[in-house]
Design an enzyme around this catalytic site. Structure first.
Site, PDB file in Angstrom:
ATOM      1  N   HIS A 131      52.460  50.264  31.560  1.00  0.00           N
ATOM      2  CA  HIS A 131      52.041  51.500  32.235  1.00  0.00           C
ATOM      3  C   HIS A 131      53.193  51.973  33.111  1.00  0.00           C
ATOM      4  CE1 HIS A 131      49.177  54.403  33.925  1.00  0.00           C
ATOM      5  NE2 HIS A 131      49.799  54.195  35.068  1.00  0.00           N
ATOM      6  N   CYS A 132      53.697  53.168  32.824  1.00  0.00           N
ATOM      7  CA  CYS A 132      54.830  53.718  33.565  1.00  0.00           C
ATOM      8  C   CYS A 132      54.326  54.379  34.847  1.00  0.00           C
ATOM      9  CB  CYS A 132      55.577  54.731  32.700  1.00  0.00           C
ATOM     10  SG  CYS A 132      57.057  55.384  33.480  1.00  0.00           S
ATOM     11  N   VAL A 133      54.627  53.756  35.979  1.00  0.00           N
ATOM     12  CA  VAL A 133      54.161  54.258  37.271  1.00  0.00           C
ATOM     13  C   VAL A 133      54.797  55.609  37.594  1.00  0.00           C
ATOM     14  CG1 VAL A 133      53.989  53.745  39.737  1.00  0.00           C
ATOM     15  CG2 VAL A 133      53.809  51.906  38.074  1.00  0.00           C
TER      16      VAL A 133
END
Length: 291
Positions: A131-133
């Protein structure tokens, strides 16, 4: 009162999800504006060159390269966010479940190999990497190309900004690369407080340092994902030391970037259909973790 606080918290949480995207956009456009100023106003050319046609050509070439990178960053980032990597709207074909399929109790459905549930997105993602913050979106099968290309141009843009800032502030000091200029790059705040440099030179040195830090972080992240792509792994598979889907370097690149992998990274508008469907993968090794 409790309802009001609950609604307020929900609004803050919703806006907080978009905060990293806003900060990234501000950073990218700020660096672009600052480098444009360097090219147009503080062009590090010799006085004789500034009076010739070479000055205009030099500025045009630099501005073209700069805005080409900016266009690729923004377009790839936009497509990355808009492209849905989840199982929503995807027919999984649960009648023929094979090895690697699992049941997700959150989504209440069987999920294919390399698919896992993201608790931030609250959905299972096909070939989930992480999951790319920074973009508030999962990196998966359908948007991995845009994620990797965006990283590539961010790396190139920061490297370009580092060299431009370093070159300009050295010209401002009018002394070349000396011990004094190196100290300014390493300790700009101390040099400013002690009165060793002007505020103008400090500003260029500080921005150059910021770009260097960003460049190193993006370079490490890009290098890591290029290695994963060449090995045919996701981040989760790298942690478990598994390589059951390794098809060879070229085939692995094609799996991530598509049929025209050798040119599609130049522009997100170049179509490059992916060879798979994100559900079925060719297994070339053991699915068990390596000891």
């Amino acid at each position: 009162m409790a309802r009001f606080m609950s609604r307020l918290w929900c609004k803050l949480e919703s806006s907080g999800r978009h905060l990293p995207i806003v900060l990234n956009a501000v950073l990218v456009f700020s660096i672009t504006a600052e480098v444009s100023y360097l090219v147009l106003v503080e062009a590090p050319l010799e006085p004789e060159q500034k009076k010739t046609e070479w000055s205009s050509m030099w500025k045009a070439m630099h501005l073209f390269a700069q805005y080409f990178m900016l266009g690729n960053i923004t377009w790839n980032a936009s497509l990355f966010v808009k492209t849905n990597p989840s199982i929503r709207g995807v027919f999984l074909g649960g009648d023929a479940l094979g090895q690697g399929w699992r049941y997700c109790y959150n989504c209440e459905t069987h999920t294919p190999p390399r698919c896992s549930h993201c608790y931030d997105c609250n959905v299972c993602v096909l070939r989930r990497d992480h999951h790319c913050v920074f973009f508030g979106q999962c990196v998966g099968f359908y948007n991995y190309r845009y994620f990797l290309t965006c990283l590539l141009f961010m790396w190139a843009g920061l490297l370009y900004a580092v060299f431009m800032n370093a070159e300009v502030f050295i010209v401002i000091l009018k002394e070349g690369v000396t011990f004094h200029s190196v100290l300014l790059l390493l300790m700009p705040w101390i040099m400013l407080v002690s009165g060793q440099v002007t505020a103008r030179a400090f500003a260029f040195a500080f921005i150059a340092d910021t770009c260097v830090v960003g460049f190193l972080l993006v370079a490490a992240f890009l290098f890591f994902h290029v290695i994963l792509m060449l090995r045919g792994q996701t981040t989760r598979e790298w942690y478990s030391t598994r390589k059951p889907y390794n098809l060879g370097a070229v085939a692995n690149i094609r799996e991530c970037l598509g049929k025209y992998w050798y040119i599609c990274w130049l522009c997100p508008l170049i179509p490059s259909p992916l060879p798979g469907d994100g559900i079925n993968f060719k297994v070339t090794g053991s699915l068990e973790p390596m000891k």
